[in-house]
Design a protein around this motif. Structure first.
Motif, PDB file in Angstrom:
ATOM      1  N   SER A  83       0.946  -1.372  -0.043  1.00  0.00           N
ATOM      2  CA  SER A  83      -0.036   0.010   0.024  1.00  0.00           C
ATOM      3  C   SER A  83       1.032   1.341   0.124  1.00  0.00           C
ATOM      4  O   SER A  83       2.210   1.185   0.314  1.00  0.00           O
ATOM      5  N   SER A  96      -7.182   8.193  -1.081  1.00  0.00           N
ATOM      6  CA  SER A  96      -7.179   7.552  -2.529  1.00  0.00           C
ATOM      7  C   SER A  96      -5.949   6.964  -3.018  1.00  0.00           C
ATOM      8  O   SER A  96      -6.073   5.790  -3.583  1.00  0.00           O
ATOM      9  N   ALA A  97      -4.744   7.260  -2.751  1.00  0.00           N
ATOM     10  CA  ALA A  97      -3.559   6.700  -3.083  1.00  0.00           C
ATOM     11  C   ALA A  97      -3.420   5.200  -2.460  1.00  0.00           C
ATOM     12  O   ALA A  97      -3.041   4.363  -2.912  1.00  0.00           O
ATOM     13  N   ARG A 100      -5.618   2.998  -4.175  1.00  0.00           N
ATOM     14  CA  ARG A 100      -5.356   2.477  -5.556  1.00  0.00           C
ATOM     15  C   ARG A 100      -4.149   1.642  -5.489  1.00  0.00           C
ATOM     16  O   ARG A 100      -4.056   0.664  -6.090  1.00  0.00           O
ATOM     17  N   ARG A 103      -5.126  -1.679  -4.342  1.00  0.00           N
ATOM     18  CA  ARG A 103      -6.085  -2.269  -5.399  1.00  0.00           C
ATOM     19  C   ARG A 103      -5.154  -3.419  -6.204  1.00  0.00           C
ATOM     20  O   ARG A 103      -5.455  -4.235  -6.690  1.00  0.00           O
ATOM     21  N   VAL A 104      -4.057  -2.452  -6.628  1.00  0.00           N
ATOM     22  CA  VAL A 104      -3.127  -3.206  -7.652  1.00  0.00           C
ATOM     23  C   VAL A 104      -2.511  -4.345  -6.840  1.00  0.00           C
ATOM     24  O   VAL A 104      -2.239  -5.559  -7.401  1.00  0.00           O
ATOM     25  N   THR A 185     -13.723  -0.783 -10.238  1.00  0.00           N
ATOM     26  CA  THR A 185     -13.009   0.233 -11.094  1.00  0.00           C
ATOM     27  C   THR A 185     -12.489   1.686 -10.505  1.00  0.00           C
ATOM     28  O   THR A 185     -12.681   1.803  -9.389  1.00  0.00           O
ATOM     29  N   MET A 186     -11.523   2.317 -11.193  1.00  0.00           N
ATOM     30  CA  MET A 186     -11.181   3.366 -10.503  1.00  0.00           C
ATOM     31  C   MET A 186     -12.266   4.309 -10.144  1.00  0.00           C
ATOM     32  O   MET A 186     -12.006   5.140  -8.997  1.00  0.00           O
ATOM     33  N   ILE A 189     -13.404   3.079  -6.806  1.00  0.00           N
ATOM     34  CA  ILE A 189     -12.239   3.331  -5.627  1.00  0.00           C
ATOM     35  C   ILE A 189     -12.341   4.768  -5.378  1.00  0.00           C
ATOM     36  O   ILE A 189     -12.314   5.097  -4.201  1.00  0.00           O
ATOM     37  N   ASP A 190     -12.540   5.926  -6.145  1.00  0.00           N
ATOM     38  CA  ASP A 190     -12.779   7.203  -5.836  1.00  0.00           C
ATOM     39  C   ASP A 190     -13.947   7.364  -4.971  1.00  0.00           C
ATOM     40  O   ASP A 190     -14.007   8.092  -3.924  1.00  0.00           O
TER      41      ASP A 190
END
Length: 203
Positions: A83, A96-97, A100, A103-104, A185-186, A189-190
């Motif tokens: 993370s 958010s970062a 993201r 998620r990866v 989806t992004m 995520i947002d």
């Protein structure tokens, strides 16, 4: 014998001395995760791990005295970096970062298989529970630093319930990706980041 030849002989490593090669250590870690994802922790074979890495079992025991230490170091080598806990200027941007980057990590096929196995195995195996607790504690310390930055920016109140906030930070993404095996989806995520920020501010 000339002096230079004598000096070279003194500097030469003893014959048969074990050399710990970093690239083999990396290969062993990768092989461990591949074997773990395929067989599960309980059936994890160090012989098969070594074979996957193109090495002998002795290569493992030159580095770690037991399976426990091997697994612990492998997990710690990647666990913290799954993370993003760095400073992005605001609580919303930090969340958010974090989501993201997580998620990866959760989309990686090995990680998606290993995490549920670890959670199940910790109920049966004390060494797995201890290893997971240590990693979780280290990750939560980084998370607390994220929250402390938000407090310093006056985005969060000092009396914030940090433990609850950290639970909120990861829970929705874990449920979506690990429990329900979905890939958000992004845009999703947002939306999660906005909801989590609001929830943490209420802690």
């Amino acid at each position: 014998m000339e002096r230079k030849s004598i000096d070279r002989e003194k500097k030469r490593k003893p014959s048969g001395a074990a050399v710990i090669r970093p690239e083999l250590t990396t290969a062993l870690f990768r092989a461990l995760f591949e074997e773990w994802a395929q067989s599960g922790y309980a059936a994890l074979s160090l012989e098969r791990v070594a074979a996957r890495a193109g090495a002998g079992k002795a290569a493992i025991y030159r580095r770690w005295p037991s399976k426990r230490e091997f697994v612990r170091d492998a997990v710690q080598s990647v666990g913290i970096n799954l993370s993003d806990f760095s400073d992005h200027g605001s609580l919303g941007a930090d969340i958010s970062a974090y989501l993201r980057a997580t998620r990866v990590a959760f989309r990686h096929p090995l990680i998606r298989k290993i995490i549920p196995d670890v959670v199940a195995e910790r109920m049966r195996t004390p060494e797995v529970s201890e290893m997971l607790d240590s990693l979780t504690a280290a990750r939560r310390e980084f998370g607390k630093q994220m929250l402390d930055r938000a407090v310093a920016r006056d985005e969060l109140r000092p009396a914030l319930d940090r433990e609850l906030a950290l639970d909120l930070l990861i829970s929705s993404l874990y449920m979506r990706m690990i429990v329900h095996s979905k890939n958000p989806t992004m845009a999703e995520i947002d939306r999660q980041a906005i909801a989590i920020e609001a929830a943490i501010k209420a802690c």
